[in-house]
Design an enzyme around this catalytic site. Structure first.
Site, mmCIF file in Angstrom:
data_model
loop_
_atom_site.group_PDB
_atom_site.id
_atom_site.type_symbol
_atom_site.label_atom_id
_atom_site.label_comp_id
_atom_site.label_asym_id
_atom_site.label_seq_id
_atom_site.Cartn_x
_atom_site.Cartn_y
_atom_site.Cartn_z
ATOM 1 N N ASP A 98 0.827 -1.190 0.000
ATOM 2 C CA ASP A 98 0.000 0.000 0.000
ATOM 3 C C ASP A 98 0.873 1.256 0.000
ATOM 4 O O ASP A 98 1.823 1.350 0.789
ATOM 5 C CB ASP A 98 -0.905 0.020 1.237
ATOM 6 C CG ASP A 98 -2.366 -0.207 0.890
ATOM 7 O OD1 ASP A 98 -2.912 0.633 0.163
ATOM 8 O OD2 ASP A 98 -2.942 -1.211 1.339
ATOM 9 N N ASP A 199 -3.427 4.159 -2.311
ATOM 10 C CA ASP A 199 -4.591 4.524 -1.516
ATOM 11 C C ASP A 199 -5.140 5.884 -1.956
ATOM 12 O O ASP A 199 -4.391 6.865 -2.057
ATOM 13 C CB ASP A 199 -4.180 4.568 -0.041
ATOM 14 C CG ASP A 199 -5.343 4.755 0.897
ATOM 15 O OD1 ASP A 199 -6.234 3.890 0.905
ATOM 16 O OD2 ASP A 199 -5.348 5.755 1.631
ATOM 17 N N GLU A 250 -6.449 3.278 -6.214
ATOM 18 C CA GLU A 250 -7.790 3.315 -5.628
ATOM 19 C C GLU A 250 -8.387 4.669 -5.997
ATOM 20 O O GLU A 250 -7.935 5.706 -5.521
ATOM 21 C CB GLU A 250 -7.719 3.158 -4.113
ATOM 22 C CG GLU A 250 -9.102 3.165 -3.467
ATOM 23 C CD GLU A 250 -9.055 3.276 -1.956
ATOM 24 O OE1 GLU A 250 -9.943 2.697 -1.306
ATOM 25 O OE2 GLU A 250 -8.155 3.950 -1.422
ATOM 26 N N HIS A 314 -10.787 -5.046 2.272
ATOM 27 C CA HIS A 314 -10.756 -4.699 3.695
ATOM 28 C C HIS A 314 -11.711 -3.562 4.042
ATOM 29 O O HIS A 314 -11.970 -3.314 5.215
ATOM 30 C CB HIS A 314 -9.333 -4.315 4.111
ATOM 31 C CG HIS A 314 -8.842 -3.078 3.434
ATOM 32 N ND1 HIS A 314 -8.577 -3.026 2.087
ATOM 33 C CD2 HIS A 314 -8.583 -1.835 3.917
ATOM 34 C CE1 HIS A 314 -8.177 -1.811 1.763
ATOM 35 N NE2 HIS A 314 -8.167 -1.065 2.857
ATOM 36 N N ASP A 315 -12.229 -2.867 3.035
ATOM 37 C CA ASP A 315 -13.165 -1.763 3.263
ATOM 38 C C ASP A 315 -14.605 -2.120 2.938
ATOM 39 O O ASP A 315 -15.505 -1.319 3.204
ATOM 40 C CB ASP A 315 -12.778 -0.550 2.406
ATOM 41 C CG ASP A 315 -11.606 0.223 2.969
ATOM 42 O OD1 ASP A 315 -11.385 0.158 4.203
ATOM 43 O OD2 ASP A 315 -10.898 0.886 2.199
#
Length: 544
Positions: A98, A199, A250, A314-315
């Site tokens: 990330d 991210d 993202e 994960h979100d």
């Protein structure tokens, strides 16, 4: 369309704090991941995406970084990271990490300096504004808070945070900030990592002047602002172009037309992206909407850029709970969703536990949740006088903790995740749903994933084939083709709890067909493709 290794890859996401705990402190760690690398390798994936393990106060599970060059104690240390990179490579896989550079922790030394005084050299490394009429500088909201502005008494100004108060946004207009970030990226790439998941990368550029908005609850004003493409093209020139890596951004709030600006092969920015027209905008399954999204993105990127396919991470709530049937058809539904994600145009992503059909959770008390976004929203709504039980119920489905419960390895205490008390409760259904049980099942979801991934490696049509939706207006059946040269695959998905009859064009009756894979064991391979009865959540792939 150019061929590339990352287009042909399958990516497995490891949320390490919930994957496997090697030392009994209740938190997963990088040593635990190393111990389970053979499990991931056996699945057949090519790339592991690792969530942030950098030094962090851990207010937002590692997305609040206080030192980009150090490793969080919970995760391990730099020697463990170096060993992880080596062990991943020894198994013929790659590792991406990330990249969180829209914001840092408020405990990062940069921010501590920045807030110390208005004339500090790092003051302009973050975004500071005067208040307006004794209030915040504008009427915007943040993702995690009713306002993105936090007042600092020391300097009598507000700093900007797109997420939590503890996550101040960096000022990307400052070339010193960009230089420092590029230097950090080179550090990790030279360590041997194989790319970045970036991210909220489209939030780096802010709207000039920070004007008030008429629609503060529509957060799209946070992203895709003028200057973002100049930043990413500079990043590509300065860093990315020197390495053969995977970069996936993202990128919320984008249409296919916007997306192409980030991933167009002539743009020199990113390889591919996550858009959120499904995960953010489609709360529960809507077949017609999903088909429309897939068609628009295929047509928008076809031959020019590359997409990603995912339904959970994960979100976002686990896919079999949010978009499938996690009850009587859990196994069939999990396999159907896998068939879809691995055959649609783009790179497929697997979120840990998805490959055994793990489900979302509904904890009974807000205290059982760790998700900072959910907890802040809960407090905000209860403060308005709303019933706390109803607020909890309304927030449960989309809580990020739905997908953050520990990996379920076996039916022993704590699902074999840890001998200590897990940092977040284990889903109670681990007794029945776990890796050991699935691998021993005649109907194994893991083994189905393994076969799908092997097929993708053997057949370019799954990767590079043209896409056509054959039943655009059916709200239960999703039937589409992938065609490459003289090879056509037909993917048939009955995404419903009902048995449904499928009628295809007569042209398919005259052609030889081969059943490639199905999620029901007793399919008649001689069945005519013109008229087929598909059982609930049945998936089939035929080669024509």
């Amino acid at each position: 369309m150019n061929k590339a290794w990352w287009k042909e890859a399958v990516v497995y996401q490891v949320y390490w704090r919930s994957f496997f705990d090697s030392n009994g402190d209740g938190v997963g760690d990088l040593d635990g991941l190393i111990m389970k690398l053979d499990y991931i390798k056996d699945l057949g994936v090519d790339v592991i995406w690792l969530n942030p393990m950098f030094q962090s106060p851990d207010k937002d599970n590692g997305y609040d970084i206080s030192d980009y060059y150090q490793v969080m104690e919970k995760a391990g240390d730099m020697k463990v990271v170096e060993r992880l990179i080596n062990e991943v490579h020894q198994r013929g896989m790659k590792l991406i990490m990330d990249l969180v550079v829209n914001h840092t922790s408020n405990q990062h030394p940069w921010f501590i300096e920045s807030k110390s005084s208005k004339d500090n050299p790092k003051r302009d490394w973050y975004i500071w504004k005067d208040g307006v009429d004794g209030k915040e500088p504008n009427n915007w909201r943040s993702y995690f808070h009713p306002t993105p502005w936090e007042y600092d008494q020391t300097t009598n100004q507000y700093y900007f945070h797109s997420f939590a108060v503890e996550q101040p946004d960096l000022n990307w207009k400052n070339p010193e900030v960009r230089h420092e970030i590029y230097q950090m990226m080179r550090f990790w790439l030279n360590k041997g990592i194989d790319g970045f998941r970036m991210d909220v990368i489209n939030l780096l550029a802010k709207l000039e002047g920070f004007p008030d908005t008429e629609t503060p609850y529509n957060l799209s004003y946070l992203g895709n602002n003028p200057g973002i493409h100049e930043y990413l093209q500079e990043m590509n020139r300065e860093v990315l172009s020197a390495y053969d890596i995977l970069t996936v951004g993202e990128i919320p709030f984008v249409t296919p037309e916007d997306g192409l600006l980030y991933v167009g092969e002539n743009r020199n920015e990113l390889n591919t992206l996550f858009h959120f027209e499904v995960a953010d905008d489609m709360k529960t399954w809507d077949m017609i909407t999903f088909k429309q999204i897939q068609k628009r993105w295929y047509e928008g990127l076809n031959g020019q850029g590359w997409n990603s396919q995912f339904l959970n991470n994960h979100d976002h709530t686990r896919q079999v709970t949010r978009y499938g049937n996690d009850h009587i058809y859990r196994v069939q539904s999990a396999k159907l969703l896998a068939t879809m994600i691995h055959t649609l145009p783009g790179t497929p992503y697997i979120y840990q536990g998805e490959e055994i059909g793990m489900t979302g959770v509904k904890f009974n008390h807000i205290e059982d949740y760790n998700d900072i976004a959910m907890k802040n929203k809960y407090l905000e709504e209860v403060a308005k006088g709303k019933d706390s039980t109803q607020v909890l119920k309304d927030l449960q489905l989309l809580s990020r903790d739905n997908s953050r419960t520990p990996m379920q390895w076996d039916n022993s205490e704590n699902a074999g995740f840890s001998v200590g008390k897990p940092w977040i409760k284990v889903n109670p259904n681990y007794v029945d749903i776990n890796v050991e049980a699935d691998l021993n099942s005649h109907d194994s979801i893991f083994k189905y994933y393994k076969k799908l991934i092997a097929l993708r490696k053997e057949h370019d049509v799954m990767v590079y084939g043209d896409y056509e939706d054959l039943l655009e207006h059916d709200d239960k059946l999703y039937v589409y083709s992938r065609t490459l040269n003289d090879i056509t695959w037909i993917i048939m998905l009955n995404h419903s709890d009902d048995e449904v009859e499928l009628r295809l064009n007569d042209m398919y009756a005259q052609k030889e067909n081969t059943l490639i894979i199905t999620n029901y064991a007793d399919v008649n391979e001689e069945e005519s493709l013109v008229q087929i009865r598909l059982r609930p959540h049945e998936a089939r792939i035929y080669q024509i």
